[in-house]
Design a protein around this motif. Structure first.
Motif, PDB file in Angstrom:
ATOM      1  N   ASP A 177       0.761  -1.153   0.063  1.00  0.00           N
ATOM      2  CA  ASP A 177       0.052  -0.061   0.202  1.00  0.00           C
ATOM      3  C   ASP A 177       0.863   1.192  -0.102  1.00  0.00           C
ATOM      4  O   ASP A 177       1.192   1.868   0.915  1.00  0.00           O
ATOM      5  CB  ASP A 177      -0.946  -0.094   1.186  1.00  0.00           C
ATOM      6  CG  ASP A 177      -1.924   1.199   1.325  1.00  0.00           C
ATOM      7  OD1 ASP A 177      -2.116   1.762   0.222  1.00  0.00           O
ATOM      8  OD2 ASP A 177      -2.495   1.516   2.265  1.00  0.00           O
ATOM      9  N   PRO A 178       1.386   1.795  -1.124  1.00  0.00           N
ATOM     10  CA  PRO A 178       2.343   2.675  -1.375  1.00  0.00           C
ATOM     11  C   PRO A 178       1.949   4.097  -1.200  1.00  0.00           C
ATOM     12  O   PRO A 178       0.671   4.347  -1.753  1.00  0.00           O
ATOM     13  CB  PRO A 178       3.122   2.280  -2.755  1.00  0.00           C
ATOM     14  CG  PRO A 178       2.065   1.763  -3.507  1.00  0.00           C
ATOM     15  CD  PRO A 178       0.938   0.962  -2.459  1.00  0.00           C
ATOM     16  N   VAL A 179       2.504   5.200  -0.805  1.00  0.00           N
ATOM     17  CA  VAL A 179       2.427   6.606  -0.696  1.00  0.00           C
ATOM     18  C   VAL A 179       3.612   7.192  -1.106  1.00  0.00           C
ATOM     19  O   VAL A 179       4.868   6.869  -0.939  1.00  0.00           O
ATOM     20  CB  VAL A 179       1.690   7.224   0.308  1.00  0.00           C
ATOM     21  CG1 VAL A 179       0.348   6.527   0.446  1.00  0.00           C
ATOM     22  CG2 VAL A 179       2.513   6.979   1.599  1.00  0.00           C
ATOM     23  N   ALA A 180       3.607   8.431  -1.803  1.00  0.00           N
ATOM     24  CA  ALA A 180       4.852   9.023  -2.257  1.00  0.00           C
ATOM     25  C   ALA A 180       4.637  10.552  -1.835  1.00  0.00           C
ATOM     26  O   ALA A 180       4.495  11.292  -2.711  1.00  0.00           O
ATOM     27  CB  ALA A 180       5.431   8.891  -3.441  1.00  0.00           C
ATOM     28  N   PRO A 181       4.555  11.024  -0.541  1.00  0.00           N
ATOM     29  CA  PRO A 181       4.283  12.208  -0.172  1.00  0.00           C
ATOM     30  C   PRO A 181       5.314  13.335  -0.417  1.00  0.00           C
ATOM     31  O   PRO A 181       6.668  12.866  -0.778  1.00  0.00           O
ATOM     32  CB  PRO A 181       4.032  12.032   1.594  1.00  0.00           C
ATOM     33  CG  PRO A 181       4.303  10.745   1.870  1.00  0.00           C
ATOM     34  CD  PRO A 181       5.004  10.131   0.736  1.00  0.00           C
ATOM     35  N   PRO A 182       4.894  14.560  -0.625  1.00  0.00           N
ATOM     36  CA  PRO A 182       5.802  15.658  -0.922  1.00  0.00           C
ATOM     37  C   PRO A 182       6.848  16.015   0.295  1.00  0.00           C
ATOM     38  O   PRO A 182       6.199  15.825   1.531  1.00  0.00           O
ATOM     39  CB  PRO A 182       4.974  17.055  -1.513  1.00  0.00           C
ATOM     40  CG  PRO A 182       3.789  16.560  -0.727  1.00  0.00           C
ATOM     41  CD  PRO A 182       3.813  15.084  -0.471  1.00  0.00           C
ATOM     42  N   TRP A 183       7.640  16.784  -0.290  1.00  0.00           N
ATOM     43  CA  TRP A 183       8.553  17.331   1.097  1.00  0.00           C
ATOM     44  C   TRP A 183       7.755  18.535   1.572  1.00  0.00           C
ATOM     45  O   TRP A 183       6.578  19.082   0.657  1.00  0.00           O
ATOM     46  CB  TRP A 183       9.863  17.659   0.663  1.00  0.00           C
ATOM     47  CG  TRP A 183      10.958  16.741   0.542  1.00  0.00           C
ATOM     48  CD1 TRP A 183      10.543  15.529   0.261  1.00  0.00           C
ATOM     49  CD2 TRP A 183      12.413  17.225   0.635  1.00  0.00           C
ATOM     50  NE1 TRP A 183      11.980  14.853   0.249  1.00  0.00           N
ATOM     51  CE2 TRP A 183      12.929  15.910   0.739  1.00  0.00           C
ATOM     52  CE3 TRP A 183      12.968  18.081   1.204  1.00  0.00           C
ATOM     53  CZ2 TRP A 183      14.391  15.760   0.907  1.00  0.00           C
ATOM     54  CZ3 TRP A 183      14.201  17.909   1.147  1.00  0.00           C
ATOM     55  CH2 TRP A 183      14.980  16.799   0.994  1.00  0.00           C
TER      56      TRP A 183
END
Length: 263
Positions: free
Chosen positions: A30-36
């Motif tokens: 269950d992947p996520v790639a949040p911003p800085w």
């Protein structure tokens, strides 16, 4: 499903992880790639107005991702590239990750090798003190040297046009002077015995994070009895997570996670 948090490094946008997000989802994660912090939704917005990203350092970014992790239902796998790999190690040392993957990570406090190529890339920010509170962009030539030195001219240009953006300069200052600062933001808990397993990768032709840095990073982590592994991709440069051969790296990461029982 096991959550995965992807953490990008300098000069890339969080959407650069999208192929990895898709692959990991297909693999059952269950992947996520949040911003800085301060990073806008699109790379076009970041290029047009990078100002809101300025001044954020390693500590603020790590705290930001720790907050993201706090909103998940379970400890995630954290996968980071470059300064994202440094952040990965900080979060692993805080006990917030089930496993960590540091892809050609920026140097944590205690890393001693300082290869000329890595210093050349870092100097892009370090030569101007104003970059401590601002953002730094790479020219096409700087991108070519720092990220895509093994790629064709055509692919290097395509990756620059699609992926490159300004990023805060502060993390580069923090990494450069960490070994002279007892309270360095890049300090990692290297003795924690109950941390999750860690994989550190090295690109054999990486100019930005030369392989000596990755090898020394793993050496430091072996002070802990927890699992620390190293994988070198001999012909890869700093674009190894985004270039046309990215699947070689992601496939290895997925296989390693399965070996560690984190799947």
């Amino acid at each position: 499903m096991t959550p995965v948090v992807f953490v990008h490094g300098l000069w890339l946008h969080h959407t650069s992880w999208q192929p990895w997000v898709d692959q990991f989802r297909e693999a059952g994660y269950d992947p996520v790639a949040p911003p800085w912090p301060g990073e806008p939704d699109t790379i076009e917005q970041a290029r047009a107005d990078p100002g809101p990203m300025g001044g954020f350092g390693v500590g603020e970014v790590a705290d930001h991702y720790a907050e993201v992790i706090g909103g998940l239902g379970a400890k995630p796998v954290v996968v980071g590239h470059s300064f994202g790999g440094l952040i990965t190690q900080v979060l692993l040392g805080r006990g917030l990750a089930a496993a960590g993957v540091a892809i050609d990570p920026a140097p944590i406090k205690g890393v001693l090798p300082l290869p000329v190529s890595s210093l050349r890339v870092a100097s892009i920010a370090l030569r101007n003190p104003a970059n401590l509170k601002g953002t730094v962009a790479l020219t096409p030539d700087q991108w070519r040297y720092g990220f895509t030195n093994t790629r064709t001219a055509h692919e290097a240009t395509e990756l620059y046009e699609r992926c490159a953006m300004p990023s805060p300069g502060r993390p580069l200052f923090q990494a450069a002077f960490a070994n002279f600062n007892p309270a360095a933001a890049t300090k990692v808990d290297l003795l924690r015995a109950d941390r999750g397993p860690l994989l550190v990768t090295a690109g054999g032709r990486d100019h930005t994070v030369a392989p000596a840095i990755s090898r020394y990073t793993a050496k430091l982590h072996r002070r802990s009895p927890a699992v620390t592994a190293v994988k070198e991709f001999p012909d890869r440069d700093h674009s190894l997570a985004i270039n046309s051969d990215w699947r070689e790296v992601s496939d290895y990461v997925l296989a390693w996670l399965k070996q560690q029982g984190v799947s």
